[in-house]
Write an enzyme that holds these catalytic residues in place. Structure first.
Site, PDB file in Angstrom:
ATOM      1  N   HIS A  28       0.836  -1.204   0.000  1.00  0.00           N
ATOM      2  CA  HIS A  28       0.000   0.000   0.000  1.00  0.00           C
ATOM      3  C   HIS A  28       0.876   1.262   0.000  1.00  0.00           C
ATOM      4  O   HIS A  28       0.736   2.133  -0.859  1.00  0.00           O
ATOM      5  CB  HIS A  28      -0.907  -0.038   1.233  1.00  0.00           C
ATOM      6  CG  HIS A  28      -1.833   1.134   1.349  1.00  0.00           C
ATOM      7  ND1 HIS A  28      -3.176   1.062   1.079  1.00  0.00           N
ATOM      8  CD2 HIS A  28      -1.605   2.422   1.715  1.00  0.00           C
ATOM      9  CE1 HIS A  28      -3.741   2.248   1.261  1.00  0.00           C
ATOM     10  NE2 HIS A  28      -2.794   3.102   1.662  1.00  0.00           N
ATOM     11  N   GLU A  29       1.780   1.328   0.958  1.00  0.00           N
ATOM     12  CA  GLU A  29       2.592   2.540   1.110  1.00  0.00           C
ATOM     13  C   GLU A  29       3.568   2.707  -0.059  1.00  0.00           C
ATOM     14  O   GLU A  29       3.813   3.829  -0.502  1.00  0.00           O
ATOM     15  CB  GLU A  29       3.332   2.543   2.454  1.00  0.00           C
ATOM     16  CG  GLU A  29       2.418   2.445   3.694  1.00  0.00           C
ATOM     17  CD  GLU A  29       1.301   3.493   3.740  1.00  0.00           C
ATOM     18  OE1 GLU A  29       1.424   4.537   3.079  1.00  0.00           O
ATOM     19  OE2 GLU A  29       0.285   3.252   4.432  1.00  0.00           O
TER      20      GLU A  29
ATOM     21  N   GLU B 243      -4.863   7.429  -3.111  1.00  0.00           N
ATOM     22  CA  GLU B 243      -5.306   6.147  -2.543  1.00  0.00           C
ATOM     23  C   GLU B 243      -5.580   5.125  -3.640  1.00  0.00           C
ATOM     24  O   GLU B 243      -5.436   3.924  -3.421  1.00  0.00           O
ATOM     25  CB  GLU B 243      -6.544   6.328  -1.666  1.00  0.00           C
ATOM     26  CG  GLU B 243      -6.279   7.044  -0.341  1.00  0.00           C
ATOM     27  CD  GLU B 243      -5.193   6.392   0.517  1.00  0.00           C
ATOM     28  OE1 GLU B 243      -5.020   5.164   0.443  1.00  0.00           O
ATOM     29  OE2 GLU B 243      -4.499   7.131   1.252  1.00  0.00           O
TER      30      GLU B 243
ATOM     31  N   HIS C  92       1.789   4.380  -2.834  1.00  0.00           N
ATOM     32  CA  HIS C  92       1.760   5.847  -2.692  1.00  0.00           C
ATOM     33  C   HIS C  92       3.076   6.451  -3.172  1.00  0.00           C
ATOM     34  O   HIS C  92       3.104   7.446  -3.891  1.00  0.00           O
ATOM     35  CB  HIS C  92       1.587   6.230  -1.218  1.00  0.00           C
ATOM     36  CG  HIS C  92       0.176   6.152  -0.719  1.00  0.00           C
ATOM     37  ND1 HIS C  92      -0.854   6.846  -1.303  1.00  0.00           N
ATOM     38  CD2 HIS C  92      -0.380   5.499   0.338  1.00  0.00           C
ATOM     39  CE1 HIS C  92      -1.985   6.607  -0.631  1.00  0.00           C
ATOM     40  NE2 HIS C  92      -1.729   5.787   0.356  1.00  0.00           N
TER      41      HIS C  92
HETATM   42 ZN    ZN Z   1      -3.087   5.142   1.822  1.00  0.00          ZN
END
Ligand code: ZN
Length: 495
Positions: free
Chosen positions: A264-265, A294, A268
Site C-alpha cells: 500500500h505505502e 489512494e 503511494h
Molecule cells: Zn493510503
C-alpha cells in the site's frame, strides 16, 4: 519567461521546500523521535507551519497570481492551469488566519502524542479533551471557508477538490447497500461456510515478514537508492523530496499485515516518484487528489496483491518462508476469506468500504455539531454493530484505532473508498490496454504495471483533476458498478 511567472515559481519552490521540511519532521515524529520530545516538536512544527502559511498567503504572492489570473490569455495552456489552480488554492488559504493555522498545528501535534498513549492504554478519556479541541478548531475552519452547502464540504474539498456531502451521501448509500447485499450472499454460500482457516493459524516469524515486505517493495520498483522503509504505529508514506521517499510499516500476527501495508505505502510512493520531475517545485507536480493517491496504493495492495496472478509468483516465496505445505489454492482462499474485522486496515475487500462509511458518517455529524466527542465510543460501537454485526471490547480496537483524527485529517477517510473504487476501474482499463499483463504479474514482472500507471495517471500530476484522469484513462468518472462487478465476480468464483 514572464517576470511575474518567474517570481511565482520562486515562491512555489520555497513553499515546497518548507512543506517537505515539515514532512520530514512529521516522519521523524512518528518513527524515531523519543516520546518526551513531543512538546518541543509541536513548537517547531507550529512555527514552521506559521511561516509556510504566511508565505503562502502573503500579499506579494497573491497579487502576482491575481495579476496573471486576470490576464490568462497571455499564458500558455500549462501556465493557465497552474495559475488557475494557484488562484483557487490561495483564495481558500487566505481565509485562514495565521494564528489559527499555528494553533491547529500545535494542537494536532500534541494530540498525536496523546492518541498514541491513549491507544496503548485503551484510555479514550485521556484523548477526549484533545479531540474536542480539534473538533472545535475544525468547525471553526469550516466557518472560515464558508462554502455553500454542508459545513463538512470545505474540509472535504481540501482532500478531494469539488467533493461534497451531497455527492458522497448518494454514492455511499448506493455503495453500502450493494456491499451489504454481496457480503450476505458470500457469507451464506456453502463453499464459504466450508472454508476453514488452517494456514493463517500458523506461526509467522516477524523477521521473515519484514524480509518479504522489503522484497515486495523492491519488486514493485521502489528501490533503496531513493526510498527507505521504517516502522511506525500506523503505516504511512511521505515524500521528503525528489528521490527521497519514506514508507513505514508495522508487523502484527497476521502475515499479510506488514506485507499489505508495504504494498500500500509503496504504491503511494511510486505515485510520488512518477509525478513530473520538471514540475517538482510547482503545484502542477503535486498529486492531483487524495482519492487518486489512494487509488495508487489500493491498486497495488488489492488489485495486484490480493489476486491470483500475483500469488503465482509470491506463493513459493511465502511457502518457503512459512512452510505453507504447498497449498496455494487454500492459501489464496484464506487470504480472501470474508469476515467482519474490527480493524479497518486489517479488513477484507468486501467490508473495507463499510469501515470508511462508518467514519464518514461520524465525521460529518461531528463537524455539523449533531454529535459530541464524549459520545463517540458509544456511537462507534453501535455503528459497528449495525454495519458489521460485531463491536469492539476496547476503544483501542474501536474509536482509537486510526491516527487521522488526532492529526486533524477530517475529510480524508472518504478518499479511501473513492480510491478503492478508482483502483478497480484502473485495473480493468489496464487489462483492456494490455491483455497479457497478468502473465507479467504472475512472473513477478511488475514493471509493466508500474509503467502503465505512470503513463496513464502519474505523469499528469495536478494538471488534470481526478475525474479528468479517470475519464481519459478508463472512459468513466467514479463508477461503483465496475467495483461491485469486480468483487462479485472474484468472490462468487472463490466461494
Ligand atoms: Zn493510503
Amino acid at each position: 519567461m514572464n517576470k511575474d511567472l518567474e517570481k511565482i515559481n520562486k515562491i512555489q519552490k520555497e513553499l515546497t521546500l518548507l512543506s517537505q521540511t515539515i514532512g520530514l519532521l512529521e516522519w521523524d515524529q512518528q518513527t524515531y523521535m523519543p516520546s518526551q520530545g513531543h512538546e518541543a516538536r509541536a513548537e517547531k512544527m507550529a512555527f514552521l507551519s506559521k511561516i509556510l502559511h504566511e508565505k503562502k498567503t502573503s500579499q506579494e504572492f497573491y497579487q502576482l497570481v491575481e495579476k496573471l489570473f486576470n490576464d490568462l490569455k497571455s499564458l500558455d495552456s500549462k501556465e493557465k492551469i497552474m495559475i488557475t489552480k494557484l488562484h483557487k488554492d490561495l483564495t481558500k488559504s487566505k481565509k485562514l488566519p495565521t494564528e489559527f493555522v499555528e494553533e491547529l498545528t500545535k494542537t494536532t501535534s500534541k494530540a498525536f502524542n496523546a492518541w498514541q498513549k491513549a491507544k496503548a492504554d485503551n484510555d479514550f478519556k485521556s484523548f477526549q479533551p484533545h479531540l474536542e479541541k480539534i473538533i472545535k478548531l475544525k468547525r471553526k475552519e469550516s466557518r472560515y471557508y464558508a462554502m455553500p452547502g454542508h459545513p463538512y464540504d470545505g474540509l472535504l474539498d481540501d482532500y478531494e477538490e469539488g467533493m461534497t456531502v451531497e455527492i458522497l451521501d448518494q454514492k455511499f448509500s448506493e455503495l453500502k447497500e450493494k456491499l451489504v447485499k454481496l457480503t450476505k450472499e458470500i457469507d451464506s454460500s456453502q463453499k464459504h461456510k466450508q472454508t476453514k482457516i488452517e494456514l493463517l493459524k500458523k506461526d509467522f516469524p516477524k523477521e521473515k515478514q519484514i524480509e518479504l515486505s522489503n522484497d515486495v517493495v523492491k519488486t514493485m520498483g521502489l528501490l533503496k537508492e531513493f526510498s527507505r522503509t521504517d516502522f511506525a504505529e500506523h503505516p504511512f508514506s511521505i515524500k521528503v523530496g525528489q528521490n527521497d521517499l519514506r514508507i513505514t510499516i508495522n508487523v502484527r500476527d497476521d502475515p499479510l499485515f506488514a506485507f499489505g501495508a508495504a504494498m500500500h505505502e509503496a504504491g503511494h510512493s511510486l505515485y510520488e516518484a512518477g509525478l513530473p520531475e520538471k514540475d517538482q517545485f510547482s503545484i502542477l507536480g503535486e498529486a492531483t487528489s487524495y482519492a487518486i493517491h489512494e487509488s495508487q496504493s489500493r491498486f497495488w495492495e488489492n488489485m495486484i496483491g490480493l489476486n491470483k496472478p500475483f500469488w503465482d509468483y509470491y506463493f513459493p516465496k511465502f511457502d518457503k518462508a512459512f512452510n505453507l505445505e504447498n497449498k496455494k489454492e487454500q492459501w489464496f482462499k484464506e487470504l480472501n476469506y470474508v469476515k467482519p474485522n474490527l480493524i479497518r486496515i486489517e479488513s477484507d475487500e468486501l467490508h473495507y468500504c463499510l469501515h470508511v462509511i462508518l467514519r464518514y458518517e461520524l465525521e460529518k455529524s461531528l463537524i455539523e455539531g449533531s454529535i459530541e466527542v464524549k459520545d463517540l465510543p458509544k456511537l462507534w460501537n453501535e455503528k459497528m454493530q449495525e454495519l458489521f454485526g460485531i463491536s469492539p471490547e476496547t476503544d483501542s480496537q474501536g474509536v482509537l484505532q486510526d491516527v487521522h483524527w488526532s492529526s486533524g485529517y477530517f475529510g480524508y477517510f472518504p478518499t479511501y473508498a473513492l480510491g478503492t473504487i478508482y483502483a478497480s476501474q484502473l485495473y480493468q482499463a489496464m487489462l483492456k490496454d494490455l491483455p497479457n499483463i497478468e502473465e507479467d504479474i504472475s512472473k513477478g514482472n511488475l514493471s509493466t504495471s508500474l509503467n502503465w500507471l505512470t503513463e496513464n495517471v502519474h505523469k499528469y500530476g495536478r494538471s488534470l483533476t481526478a475525474e479528468e484522469i479517470m475519464i481519459k484513462t478508463t472512459g468513466k468518472p467514479l463508477d461503483i458498478e465496475t467495483y461491485i462487478d469486480y468483487l462479485s465476480k472474484k468472490y462468487k468464483e472463490l466461494y
